[in-house]
Every structure is written in structure tokens, then in C-alpha cells.
Design a protein around this motif. Structure first.
Motif, mmCIF file in Angstrom:
data_model
loop_
_atom_site.group_PDB
_atom_site.id
_atom_site.type_symbol
_atom_site.label_atom_id
_atom_site.label_comp_id
_atom_site.label_asym_id
_atom_site.label_seq_id
_atom_site.Cartn_x
_atom_site.Cartn_y
_atom_site.Cartn_z
ATOM 1 N N GLY A 10 -11.661 -46.382 -28.526
ATOM 2 C CA GLY A 10 -10.410 -45.662 -28.298
ATOM 3 C C GLY A 10 -10.448 -44.206 -28.721
ATOM 4 N N LEU A 11 -11.159 -43.889 -29.815
ATOM 5 C CA LEU A 11 -11.224 -42.504 -30.284
ATOM 6 C C LEU A 11 -12.000 -41.589 -29.335
ATOM 7 C CD1 LEU A 11 -11.751 -42.682 -34.158
ATOM 8 C CD2 LEU A 11 -9.749 -41.878 -32.908
ATOM 9 N N LEU A 12 -12.678 -42.174 -28.357
ATOM 10 C CA LEU A 12 -13.482 -41.367 -27.433
ATOM 11 C C LEU A 12 -12.980 -41.461 -25.993
ATOM 12 C CD1 LEU A 12 -17.016 -42.371 -28.800
ATOM 13 C CD2 LEU A 12 -15.660 -40.354 -29.407
ATOM 14 N N GLN A 13 -11.872 -42.148 -25.763
ATOM 15 C CA GLN A 13 -11.388 -42.379 -24.401
ATOM 16 C C GLN A 13 -10.591 -41.201 -23.851
ATOM 17 O OE1 GLN A 13 -9.119 -46.036 -24.500
ATOM 18 N NE2 GLN A 13 -10.925 -47.280 -24.929
ATOM 19 N N THR A 14 -10.735 -40.973 -22.536
ATOM 20 C CA THR A 14 -9.857 -40.033 -21.841
ATOM 21 C C THR A 14 -8.541 -40.758 -21.561
ATOM 22 O OG1 THR A 14 -10.584 -40.716 -19.635
ATOM 23 C CG2 THR A 14 -11.807 -38.890 -20.675
ATOM 24 N N PRO A 15 -7.464 -40.015 -21.283
ATOM 25 C CA PRO A 15 -6.189 -40.683 -20.972
ATOM 26 C C PRO A 15 -6.289 -41.637 -19.775
ATOM 27 C CG PRO A 15 -5.791 -38.381 -21.510
ATOM 28 C CD PRO A 15 -7.289 -38.554 -21.426
ATOM 29 N N ASP A 16 -6.963 -41.230 -18.703
ATOM 30 C CA ASP A 16 -7.057 -42.100 -17.519
ATOM 31 C C ASP A 16 -7.855 -43.364 -17.804
ATOM 32 O OD1 ASP A 16 -5.480 -40.470 -15.934
ATOM 33 O OD2 ASP A 16 -7.189 -39.388 -15.087
ATOM 34 N N TYR A 17 -8.932 -43.256 -18.571
ATOM 35 C CA TYR A 17 -9.729 -44.417 -18.943
ATOM 36 C C TYR A 17 -8.887 -45.340 -19.831
ATOM 37 C CZ TYR A 17 -13.808 -47.065 -20.658
ATOM 38 O OH TYR A 17 -14.712 -48.064 -20.988
ATOM 39 N N ALA A 18 -8.215 -44.769 -20.823
ATOM 40 C CA ALA A 18 -7.376 -45.559 -21.730
ATOM 41 C C ALA A 18 -6.290 -46.283 -20.951
ATOM 42 C CB ALA A 18 -6.759 -44.655 -22.805
ATOM 43 N N ARG A 19 -5.664 -45.589 -20.015
ATOM 44 C CA ARG A 19 -4.606 -46.184 -19.193
ATOM 45 C C ARG A 19 -5.148 -47.375 -18.404
ATOM 46 N NH1 ARG A 19 -3.437 -41.692 -17.252
ATOM 47 N NH2 ARG A 19 -1.931 -41.159 -18.863
ATOM 48 N N ALA A 20 -6.314 -47.215 -17.790
ATOM 49 C CA ALA A 20 -6.905 -48.308 -17.007
ATOM 50 C C ALA A 20 -7.238 -49.503 -17.904
ATOM 51 C CB ALA A 20 -8.148 -47.810 -16.276
ATOM 52 N N ILE A 21 -7.741 -49.240 -19.103
ATOM 53 C CA ILE A 21 -8.075 -50.320 -20.040
ATOM 54 C C ILE A 21 -6.818 -51.054 -20.480
ATOM 55 C CG2 ILE A 21 -8.876 -50.785 -22.398
ATOM 56 C CD1 ILE A 21 -11.170 -50.422 -20.430
ATOM 57 N N VAL A 22 -5.800 -50.312 -20.890
ATOM 58 C CA VAL A 22 -4.565 -50.942 -21.367
ATOM 59 C C VAL A 22 -3.931 -51.774 -20.253
ATOM 60 C CG1 VAL A 22 -2.215 -50.498 -22.221
ATOM 61 C CG2 VAL A 22 -4.150 -49.222 -23.161
ATOM 62 N N ARG A 23 -3.904 -51.255 -19.037
ATOM 63 C CA ARG A 23 -3.341 -52.015 -17.907
ATOM 64 C C ARG A 23 -4.140 -53.279 -17.624
ATOM 65 N NH1 ARG A 23 -2.491 -46.838 -14.123
ATOM 66 N NH2 ARG A 23 -0.441 -46.218 -14.843
ATOM 67 N N ALA A 24 -5.457 -53.198 -17.755
ATOM 68 C CA ALA A 24 -6.300 -54.368 -17.487
ATOM 69 C C ALA A 24 -6.145 -55.433 -18.566
ATOM 70 C CB ALA A 24 -7.762 -53.941 -17.373
ATOM 71 N N VAL A 25 -5.998 -55.007 -19.816
ATOM 72 C CA VAL A 25 -5.914 -55.962 -20.922
ATOM 73 C C VAL A 25 -4.575 -56.703 -20.905
ATOM 74 C CG1 VAL A 25 -5.834 -56.173 -23.434
ATOM 75 C CG2 VAL A 25 -7.568 -54.742 -22.362
ATOM 76 N N VAL A 26 -3.483 -55.980 -20.700
ATOM 77 C CA VAL A 26 -2.161 -56.622 -20.683
ATOM 78 C C VAL A 26 -1.404 -56.140 -19.438
ATOM 79 C CG1 VAL A 26 -0.095 -57.175 -22.028
ATOM 80 C CG2 VAL A 26 -2.201 -56.544 -23.216
ATOM 81 N N PRO A 27 -1.684 -56.752 -18.281
ATOM 82 C CA PRO A 27 -1.070 -56.295 -17.026
ATOM 83 C C PRO A 27 0.459 -56.372 -17.014
ATOM 84 C CG PRO A 27 -2.788 -57.936 -16.604
ATOM 85 C CD PRO A 27 -2.610 -57.847 -18.080
ATOM 86 N N ALA A 28 1.031 -57.220 -17.845
ATOM 87 C CA ALA A 28 2.486 -57.408 -17.840
ATOM 88 C C ALA A 28 3.247 -56.292 -18.553
ATOM 89 C CB ALA A 28 2.835 -58.756 -18.478
ATOM 90 N N TRP A 29 2.555 -55.420 -19.286
ATOM 91 C CA TRP A 29 3.258 -54.374 -20.013
ATOM 92 C C TRP A 29 3.921 -53.393 -19.053
ATOM 93 C CZ3 TRP A 29 -0.559 -52.798 -24.475
ATOM 94 C CH2 TRP A 29 -0.417 -53.716 -25.528
ATOM 95 N N ALA A 30 5.105 -52.968 -19.431
ATOM 96 C CA ALA A 30 5.840 -51.973 -18.650
ATOM 97 C C ALA A 30 5.099 -50.633 -18.738
ATOM 98 C CB ALA A 30 7.257 -51.828 -19.202
ATOM 99 N N PRO A 31 5.221 -49.806 -17.693
ATOM 100 C CA PRO A 31 4.562 -48.492 -17.715
ATOM 101 C C PRO A 31 4.875 -47.676 -18.971
ATOM 102 C CG PRO A 31 5.416 -48.936 -15.535
ATOM 103 C CD PRO A 31 5.910 -50.053 -16.427
ATOM 104 N N ARG A 32 6.094 -47.791 -19.493
ATOM 105 C CA ARG A 32 6.486 -47.053 -20.695
ATOM 106 C C ARG A 32 5.626 -47.466 -21.895
ATOM 107 N NH1 ARG A 32 9.305 -48.866 -24.703
ATOM 108 N NH2 ARG A 32 10.078 -50.661 -23.553
#
Length: 177
Positions: A10-32
Motif C-alpha cells: 500500500g505504501l507504494l501504490q498509485t491511486p489507480d492501482y489502489a482503487r483497482a485493488i480495493v474494488r477487487a477485494v471488496v466489490p460490495a463497497w460503495a464508491p465513497r
């Protein structure tokens, strides 16, 4: 010290990479919620740029360079970021190449937190799908520290790791053209 078998720390991730990872790990999370998580990761990265930056050593499995997270464009930006971060005096990035053989069994993602103050004991953070575990028992911390040292011995040195990242950057550049 951070080891990741599947993703960039996480300390080395770009925002777009982090966003893709978070969405993949918990797809049910709201965009906020996804955006809150991404902002938190990016804010923590600022520690690495300060004058008093703590030392940060990351060991990545080579698969992290090849696994397309988001898109080839996201990966190109992410690997470029890895290369830039590897040049900071407080950051060391090592890659465990495929030909290094088998990594210690059961190891996927963990962080060892060490403190300059002797009063504060080291501990291990294990990131899981829905929660985090903290290990504080000296024997457990020592086991993970030994595992990290084993992984370091299996990994390429920082210069060779940078070369591996550069080669994969060229591959992603070719895919985008």
C-alpha cells in the motif's frame, strides 16, 4: 518491512492501482468507501518523502510485476512509481524472481513494524480479507522476521530488482502503443 506475494504494498501504490485493488477485494463497497481507502493509502505514503522518513523495505514476488491490475496503463504507471520510489534513500525494493524457487509456505502478505524507541516492541501486521491481525508475541515476531530474511536472501538485489521493473515497464509500454 513489507512482503507481498500478490500485490504492491500500500505504501507504494498509485491511486489507480489502489482503487483497482480495493474494488477487487471488496466489490460490495460503495464508491465513497473505496475512495476513502485510497485517500488513506496515499496520505500514508507521504511519510516516505519526509526528511525523517523511516526505513522501508519491500519484497515483492515477481508475479506482482506481471499481474495486470486495472489495465496495462495502470500497471505502467504503477511500475514507474515503484521505480521512482526505489530511488528514495529511505526505500529498498527487492523482487523475488520466479527462478528463486519456492518461497516459505503459507506466506502471502505481512508487515513487520519496528520502532526506534526500545520501549516499543516490534509487531507483525497480517492483512486479511476482512480484517487485520497483530502478532506481538516475541516468538511470532521472530518467526516472521526470519521468514522476511529468507525472502530477502531469495530476492534479487535492489539494482537487479530495478532492472526487472524496467524490463516490465518496457513490456507495458509496448502493450499501450
Amino acid at each position: 518491512s513489507d512482503y507481498g506475494l500478490a500485490i504492491v504494498p500500500g505504501l507504494l501504490q498509485t491511486p489507480d492501482y489502489a482503487r483497482a485493488i480495493v474494488r477487487a477485494v471488496v466489490p460490495a463497497w460503495a464508491p465513497r468507501i473505496v475512495e476513502e481507502r485510497v485517500r488513506g493509502r496515499i496520505a500514508r505514503q507521504q511519510l516516505l518523502f519526509s526528511r525523517a522518513a523511516p526505513g522501508f523495505e519491500a519484497i515483492l514476488d515477481e508475479s506482482v510485476l506481471h499481474r495486470v491490475v486495472g489495465s496495462p496503463a495502470v500497471m505502467l504507471a504503477q511500475l514507474t512509481r515503484l521505480l521512482e520510489m526505489s530511488q528514495l534513500p529511505s526505500v529498498t525494493i527487492r523482487v523475488v524472481p520466479y527462478d528463486a524457487g519456492t518461497v516459505p509456505a503459507g506466506v502471502n502478505k505481512f508487515v513487520i513494524l519496528r520502532f526506534a524507541l526500545r520501549d516499543i516492541a516490534d509487531f507483525v501486521l497480517i492483512e486479511e480479507l476482512t480484517s487485520h491481525r497483530y502478532l506481538e508475541e516475541p516468538e511470532e515476531v521472530e518467526t516472521y522476521s526470519g521468514t522476511f530474511q529468507t525472502l530477502a536472501s531469495l530476492s534479487a538485489d535492489p539494482a537487479a530488482s530495478q532492472a526487472m521493473i524496467l524490463a516490465k515497464i518496457a513490456s507495458y509500454e509496448a502493450k499501450i502503443r
